[in-house]
Design an enzyme around this catalytic site. Sequence first.
Site, PDB file in Angstrom:
ATOM      1  N   GLY A  32       0.790  -1.229   0.000  1.00 23.78           N
ATOM      2  CA  GLY A  32       0.000   0.000   0.000  1.00 23.78           C
ATOM      3  C   GLY A  32       0.819   1.274   0.000  1.00 23.78           C
ATOM      4  O   GLY A  32       0.278   2.364  -0.183  1.00 23.78           O
ATOM      5  N   CYS A 241     -27.674  -8.601 -17.397  1.00 26.65           N
ATOM      6  CA  CYS A 241     -26.972  -8.313 -18.647  1.00 26.65           C
ATOM      7  C   CYS A 241     -27.872  -8.679 -19.834  1.00 26.65           C
ATOM      8  O   CYS A 241     -28.458  -9.766 -19.880  1.00 26.65           O
ATOM      9  CB  CYS A 241     -25.670  -9.098 -18.702  1.00 26.65           C
ATOM     10  SG  CYS A 241     -24.836  -8.986 -20.305  1.00 26.65           S
ATOM     11  N   CYS A 244     -25.914 -11.878 -21.624  1.00 24.06           N
ATOM     12  CA  CYS A 244     -25.723 -13.180 -20.963  1.00 24.06           C
ATOM     13  C   CYS A 244     -26.642 -13.389 -19.775  1.00 24.06           C
ATOM     14  O   CYS A 244     -26.657 -14.460 -19.179  1.00 24.06           O
ATOM     15  CB  CYS A 244     -24.264 -13.350 -20.542  1.00 24.06           C
ATOM     16  SG  CYS A 244     -23.807 -12.353 -19.102  1.00 24.06           S
ATOM     17  N   CYS A 266     -22.700  -6.592 -19.562  1.00 28.28           N
ATOM     18  CA  CYS A 266     -21.515  -6.818 -18.733  1.00 28.28           C
ATOM     19  C   CYS A 266     -20.392  -5.898 -19.191  1.00 28.28           C
ATOM     20  O   CYS A 266     -20.141  -5.752 -20.385  1.00 28.28           O
ATOM     21  CB  CYS A 266     -21.021  -8.255 -18.871  1.00 28.28           C
ATOM     22  SG  CYS A 266     -22.021  -9.469 -18.025  1.00 28.28           S
ATOM     23  N   CYS A 272     -18.682 -12.127 -20.113  1.00 29.67           N
ATOM     24  CA  CYS A 272     -19.954 -12.161 -20.818  1.00 29.67           C
ATOM     25  C   CYS A 272     -19.921 -13.235 -21.924  1.00 29.67           C
ATOM     26  O   CYS A 272     -20.826 -14.060 -22.047  1.00 29.67           O
ATOM     27  CB  CYS A 272     -20.235 -10.788 -21.414  1.00 29.67           C
ATOM     28  SG  CYS A 272     -21.945 -10.543 -21.912  1.00 29.67           S
TER      29      CYS A 272
END
Lengths: 280, 232, 257
Positions: A32, A241, A244, A266, A272
């Site tokens: 980080g 979606c 899909c 998506c 997808c």
Amino acid sequence: MTHDPGYNFAYLDEGTKRMVRRAVLKAVSVPGHQVPFGAREMPLPYGWGTGGIQVTASILGPQDTLKVIDQGADDTTNAVSIRRFFSRVAGVRTTTRTRDATVIQTRHRIPEMPLREGQVLVYQVPMPEPLFRLEPRLSETRRMHALADYGLMHVKLYEDIARHGHVSTAYNYPVMVANRYLMSPSPIPAFDNPKMDNMPALQLFGAGREKKIYAVPPYTRVRSLDFEDHPFRPHRADAACAFCGARDSYLDEVVCDDRGGRMFICSDTDHCETRQEAAR
Amino acid sequence: MSRRLWTEGLGKTFQLHLQGGLRMPVLDNVDMVVEAGECLALSGPSGAGKSTLMRCLYGNYGADRGRIWIRHDNLDVELSAADARTIREIRRRSLGYVSQFLRVIPRVSALDIVAEPVVAQGSSQAEARRRAQELLCRLNLPERLHGLPPATFSGGEQQRVNLARGFAPRYSVMLLDEPTASLDAANREVVIQLILEARRSGTALIGIFHDADVRDRIASRLFQVQPIQEPA
Amino acid sequence: MSVPLLQAEGLNLRFGTTTALDDVGLNLHPGEVVAIVGESGSGKSTLLRVLSGQLAPADGSVLYRDADGRSHPVHAMSEAALRRLMRTEWGFVHQSARDGLRMGVSAGGNVGERLMAVGARNYGGIRAQAAEWLRRVEIDDARIDDLPRVFSGGMQQRLQIARVLVSRPRLVLMDEPTGGLDVSVQAKLLDLIRNLVADLGIAVLLVTHDIAAARLLAHRILVMRHGRVVEQGLTDRVLDDPQHPYTQLLVSSVLAA
């Protein structure tokens, strides 16, 4: 496949790659924490992923398989250009399949398919400093990181809730890494934040213009900041979606005519397509 | 002997640096003592230094020479050598001062101005307000004024708030600088009663009273403050 | 007798050829309000910065005794420890609200910051405390979400005070808190400070050139000139019976205070 003999393998010279790798090693050692590095001029403008490309170039080996996504999609200009760039200068295999890739360079998304050990996710970062909108002095933000003095970030979240009733930050939602450093996850949707937590893959972040590299090693705690009574809640459009039918993936809203018609699809094109193939 | 406040060879000279270092001697070799239950009236011509002596006794003016002693917490404390925090402590619990003028604190009601030193002595807010109310009523300050800041009060009304503030807490020594000036006959009588009550309860008082009639009724002794002879 | 909260001894500091502090010492006890007066350039603001650890003296020491009774040499503390102190047991009220407030953050956020800095993570709780403190400094709590830049100068200063006092500090340093305000606004602010300080028993170091403010608030006064403390003592003694030529000048140049 071979690479263009006019360039060193993966474009950068070996000295530069060693310098970048040293920064990457330090970044992995201090999860980080933003490590400065000597970012080079790249053959594309800032904002197009120069930081991510340098990280990718430095960790790429001839055996790697590279996938590049831009907002989740493999077929946008940015993704296509970077993929073509590395296949030319490094001669590496490229793929659009998340499961086949060893290195995935991304702009603003994490793939829907869970990543596994051995994979590396390289983020393109425009602004590595999570505090920069709150505290303009870099010397001061450095001191705040050194002292873990992060009350100000909560002030920002407080302001969001006070103004909008909820935390309005939908992208680049700040996270605490290993309970020590406050980190910008790059402009991924907050929806993707939970995927960073305890991810088996290595996550590297490169900011070319700001000349910073930072990292989240595998299996590291990544926590989105929140309040007890306003817990972090990833947001997703309440739709399926259109291609899909997925109800659990992150969706893009697409306007499809001039009469206000729109649909949700998506954002992760590989996810997808994989689902559509499975359905056939 | 139960001495409450006394001086030994007290002297005070003002040096005015802005006027070429001019030295103005006001008090010299003052020896005085006041005992519990006594009321000592300072007398002497105007300009003799009575007010200066009072201010020295309160610690408001510093003593240049000699000493001032006060009985505080069952100990003899040298007031003239005490540091600021000790003087504040002595003023909070043992030594009261009623001047002719009220120092108005913006936006604080008459009731709270009077209650403040009572609270400082450890009473609850409610107790202190009750005591303040009682004294303000006794001094005939109309009840509708109790909740108002005294900035807009008349001189006499302000003086009564000031007196209530001085008499509301319990001090073992009180300094009174013209407490009855600008009061009407009825209120003057109330103040005389307050002072006599304080004496009976053992308070030692030192005062400047220009009103001879008042002085005769409340003072147990006179103390002559002599003007210093200017060196020829 | 209580033990001092802050003990400074033999402080010396020069800026080039200018003497900023010349052998300055100071004790501050819990609940005590001490004013440092003097004209611009007398070293009073420098003294405040040295006492609060923001500036190191060339010589001398500053000891702070914390709530647990431990003594800390302020200039040997780590930056992290000093910062922690600055947002818990200490508070700083600046002359300019711009230095003491976050102008782009709402009033509630400004007050809540110190709570969040020490780990408060309950939004409702933080907001309730912020509202309470706005009321205590006489700002309508309906304005909790307003930005300080739409507030008047007096309100901004009161907001600054709420922002500092919310963490119940033991020591508050104030640098000309009434500077630049209208006289009527000053009076209200001073009265507010006076009440809060008395209620909470906070020790205050007040730097001011306003003698009237010092008289109203301070138990004790230090008069500074050319980096030296030329006179100090009980507030009414210093103001009514000033000894040093400079104090006499300072007091005589003020209208009846």
